[in-house]
Design a protein around this motif. Structure first.
Motif, PDB file in Angstrom:
ATOM      1  N   VAL A 106       2.622 -67.793  90.747  1.00 48.82           N
ATOM      2  CA  VAL A 106       1.847 -67.081  91.771  1.00 48.82           C
ATOM      3  C   VAL A 106       1.242 -68.049  92.784  1.00 48.82           C
ATOM      4  N   LEU A 107       0.773 -69.197  92.304  1.00 47.78           N
ATOM      5  CA  LEU A 107       0.098 -70.167  93.175  1.00 47.78           C
ATOM      6  C   LEU A 107       1.029 -71.258  93.699  1.00 47.78           C
ATOM      7  N   ASN A 108       2.304 -71.213  93.283  1.00 44.62           N
ATOM      8  CA  ASN A 108       3.291 -72.185  93.746  1.00 44.62           C
ATOM      9  C   ASN A 108       2.898 -73.624  93.385  1.00 44.62           C
ATOM     10  N   VAL A 109       2.451 -73.819  92.134  1.00 47.44           N
ATOM     11  CA  VAL A 109       2.021 -75.138  91.672  1.00 47.44           C
ATOM     12  C   VAL A 109       3.254 -75.929  91.219  1.00 47.44           C
ATOM     13  N   PRO A 110       3.470 -77.120  91.773  1.00 46.93           N
ATOM     14  CA  PRO A 110       4.631 -77.932  91.384  1.00 46.93           C
ATOM     15  C   PRO A 110       4.599 -78.320  89.904  1.00 46.93           C
ATOM     16  N   GLU A 111       5.764 -78.577  89.344  1.00 44.44           N
ATOM     17  CA  GLU A 111       5.913 -78.897  87.913  1.00 44.44           C
ATOM     18  C   GLU A 111       5.155 -80.152  87.487  1.00 44.44           C
ATOM     19  N   GLU A 112       4.951 -81.097  88.397  1.00 51.41           N
ATOM     20  CA  GLU A 112       4.281 -82.339  88.002  1.00 51.41           C
ATOM     21  C   GLU A 112       2.764 -82.200  87.884  1.00 51.41           C
ATOM     22  N   TYR A 113       2.256 -80.969  88.038  1.00 54.36           N
ATOM     23  CA  TYR A 113       0.829 -80.701  87.858  1.00 54.36           C
ATOM     24  C   TYR A 113       0.611 -79.870  86.604  1.00 54.36           C
ATOM     25  N   ALA A 114      -0.373 -80.281  85.792  1.00 57.45           N
ATOM     26  CA  ALA A 114      -0.776 -79.502  84.615  1.00 57.45           C
ATOM     27  C   ALA A 114      -1.894 -78.548  85.027  1.00 57.45           C
ATOM     28  N   LEU A 115      -1.841 -77.319  84.531  1.00 56.51           N
ATOM     29  CA  LEU A 115      -2.896 -76.336  84.788  1.00 56.51           C
ATOM     30  C   LEU A 115      -3.869 -76.363  83.614  1.00 56.51           C
ATOM     31  N   HIS A 116      -5.164 -76.422  83.911  1.00 53.43           N
ATOM     32  CA  HIS A 116      -6.166 -76.582  82.858  1.00 53.43           C
ATOM     33  C   HIS A 116      -7.041 -75.345  82.651  1.00 53.43           C
ATOM     34  N   ALA A 117      -7.625 -74.816  83.703  1.00 56.96           N
ATOM     35  CA  ALA A 117      -8.592 -73.730  83.536  1.00 56.96           C
ATOM     36  C   ALA A 117      -8.739 -72.952  84.836  1.00 56.96           C
ATOM     37  N   VAL A 118      -9.192 -71.715  84.686  1.00 59.91           N
ATOM     38  CA  VAL A 118      -9.650 -70.922  85.825  1.00 59.91           C
ATOM     39  C   VAL A 118     -11.168 -70.981  85.788  1.00 59.91           C
ATOM     40  N   ILE A 119     -11.777 -71.239  86.920  1.00 54.53           N
ATOM     41  CA  ILE A 119     -13.232 -71.350  87.004  1.00 54.53           C
ATOM     42  C   ILE A 119     -13.767 -70.197  87.845  1.00 54.53           C
ATOM     43  N   ALA A 120     -14.661 -69.413  87.259  1.00 52.74           N
ATOM     44  CA  ALA A 120     -15.368 -68.365  87.999  1.00 52.74           C
ATOM     45  C   ALA A 120     -16.628 -68.992  88.571  1.00 52.74           C
ATOM     46  N   ILE A 121     -16.898 -68.731  89.849  1.00 55.67           N
ATOM     47  CA  ILE A 121     -18.048 -69.307  90.546  1.00 55.67           C
ATOM     48  C   ILE A 121     -18.783 -68.176  91.255  1.00 55.67           C
ATOM     49  N   GLY A 122     -20.094 -68.148  91.125  1.00 51.16           N
ATOM     50  CA  GLY A 122     -20.854 -67.116  91.829  1.00 51.16           C
ATOM     51  C   GLY A 122     -22.316 -67.121  91.470  1.00 51.16           C
ATOM     52  N   PHE A 123     -22.922 -65.955  91.675  1.00 46.81           N
ATOM     53  CA  PHE A 123     -24.344 -65.764  91.402  1.00 46.81           C
ATOM     54  C   PHE A 123     -24.484 -64.979  90.108  1.00 46.81           C
ATOM     55  N   GLN A 124     -25.445 -65.379  89.288  1.00 46.45           N
ATOM     56  CA  GLN A 124     -25.598 -64.747  87.983  1.00 46.45           C
ATOM     57  C   GLN A 124     -26.088 -63.311  88.111  1.00 46.45           C
ATOM     58  N   GLY A 125     -25.452 -62.437  87.343  1.00 46.02           N
ATOM     59  CA  GLY A 125     -25.834 -61.041  87.289  1.00 46.02           C
ATOM     60  C   GLY A 125     -26.654 -60.745  86.049  1.00 46.02           C
ATOM     61  N   GLU A 126     -26.983 -59.478  85.880  1.00 45.78           N
ATOM     62  CA  GLU A 126     -27.760 -59.040  84.725  1.00 45.78           C
ATOM     63  C   GLU A 126     -26.857 -58.851  83.513  1.00 45.78           C
ATOM     64  N   LYS A 127     -27.393 -59.119  82.355  1.00 45.69           N
ATOM     65  CA  LYS A 127     -26.647 -58.948  81.106  1.00 45.69           C
ATOM     66  C   LYS A 127     -26.165 -57.508  80.948  1.00 45.69           C
ATOM     67  N   ASP A 128     -26.978 -56.542  81.374  1.00 41.40           N
ATOM     68  CA  ASP A 128     -26.638 -55.117  81.230  1.00 41.40           C
ATOM     69  C   ASP A 128     -25.381 -54.717  82.004  1.00 41.40           C
ATOM     70  N   ALA A 129     -24.991 -55.526  82.985  1.00 44.12           N
ATOM     71  CA  ALA A 129     -23.802 -55.210  83.785  1.00 44.12           C
ATOM     72  C   ALA A 129     -22.506 -55.459  83.013  1.00 44.12           C
ATOM     73  N   LEU A 130     -22.599 -56.174  81.912  1.00 46.28           N
ATOM     74  CA  LEU A 130     -21.419 -56.494  81.107  1.00 46.28           C
ATOM     75  C   LEU A 130     -21.107 -55.374  80.126  1.00 46.28           C
ATOM     76  N   PRO A 131     -19.841 -55.295  79.685  1.00 46.16           N
ATOM     77  CA  PRO A 131     -19.520 -54.368  78.599  1.00 46.16           C
ATOM     78  C   PRO A 131     -20.378 -54.719  77.371  1.00 46.16           C
ATOM     79  N   GLU A 132     -20.667 -53.736  76.567  1.00 40.97           N
ATOM     80  CA  GLU A 132     -21.566 -53.916  75.426  1.00 40.97           C
ATOM     81  C   GLU A 132     -21.142 -55.062  74.505  1.00 40.97           C
ATOM     82  N   ASN A 133     -19.840 -55.223  74.267  1.00 47.80           N
ATOM     83  CA  ASN A 133     -19.373 -56.274  73.362  1.00 47.80           C
ATOM     84  C   ASN A 133     -19.636 -57.682  73.897  1.00 47.80           C
ATOM     85  N   LEU A 134     -19.853 -57.824  75.201  1.00 45.30           N
ATOM     86  CA  LEU A 134     -20.136 -59.144  75.775  1.00 45.30           C
ATOM     87  C   LEU A 134     -21.622 -59.403  75.960  1.00 45.30           C
ATOM     88  N   GLN A 135     -22.427 -58.357  75.955  1.00 47.88           N
ATOM     89  CA  GLN A 135     -23.860 -58.529  76.187  1.00 47.88           C
ATOM     90  C   GLN A 135     -24.508 -59.438  75.153  1.00 47.88           C
TER      91      GLN A 135
END
Length: 195
Positions: free
Chosen positions: A140-169
């Protein structure tokens, strides 16, 4: 409750290391460009073996690009990551002009650490996740083979715990760390440095 209720250092350190953690609840709100780019600027200054700087970031902040990233994030992570203001995939170049770069992953991890700390300094939260389809992301991102993929990083402003599904709260708290004496050996593996 505060972060200090969950995290107590064994030795005195800068509060930035204790205060930074990886929440899952995000508020859908744009990050000013100069703030967003400043966290990548911090990553740019990470130490690097032979100054090779093998890390790269592919970021998404428009709806169109975010939806591309959503296509390769596993459903359990997507339930909360889809609310982040920006997403980034951290990759690293595995080869140099001299052959294999044995330090590429180590250096990329150091760059991630710099990014996470600077984000916290700027009032943002980050959460790195390994739960994504690496091969689909590469396509999808057209990353060449000589690069290793490590992680996806979510970046933003913290929300309230209640906004999450119950199993994640219940998981929406700063995680602790094992005592330093269990990670630090002296002279040989297994010989405690701290009593």
């Amino acid at each position: 409750m505060t972060v200090n209720d969950f995290r107590k250092p064994d030795f005195e350190i800068s509060p930035q290391f204790i205060n930074r953690w990886s929440p899952r609840s995000f508020v859908e709100k744009d990050i000013p460009e100069e703030v967003l780019f400043s966290v990548f600027e911090a990553a740019r200054w990470a130490p690097s073996a032979s100054n090779m700087q093998p890390w790269r970031f592919v970021i998404a902040r428009t709806q169109e690009d975010l939806e591309k990233f959503h296509s390769f994030i596993v459903p359990g992570n997507l339930t909360w990551a889809k609310h982040a203001s920006a997403l980034a995939v951290i990759i690293s170049e595995t080869k140099t002009v001299r052959g294999e770069n044995a330090w590429h992953a180590f250096d990329a991890g150091t760059a991630w650490s710099h990014l996470a700390l600077e984000a916290a300094n700027k009032g943002l939260v980050t959460h790195a996740m390994g739960g994504f389809d690496k091969e689909k992301a590469r396509q999808v991102l057209n990353v060449p083979e000589e690069y290793a993929l490590h992680a996806v990083i979510a970046i933003g402003f913290q929300g309230e715990k209640d906004a999450l599904p119950e199993n994640l709260q219940e998981r929406e708290i700063p995680s602790g760390r094992r005592p330093l004496k269990e990670s630090l050996f002296e002279g040989t593996f297994g010989k405690e440095a701290l009593k």
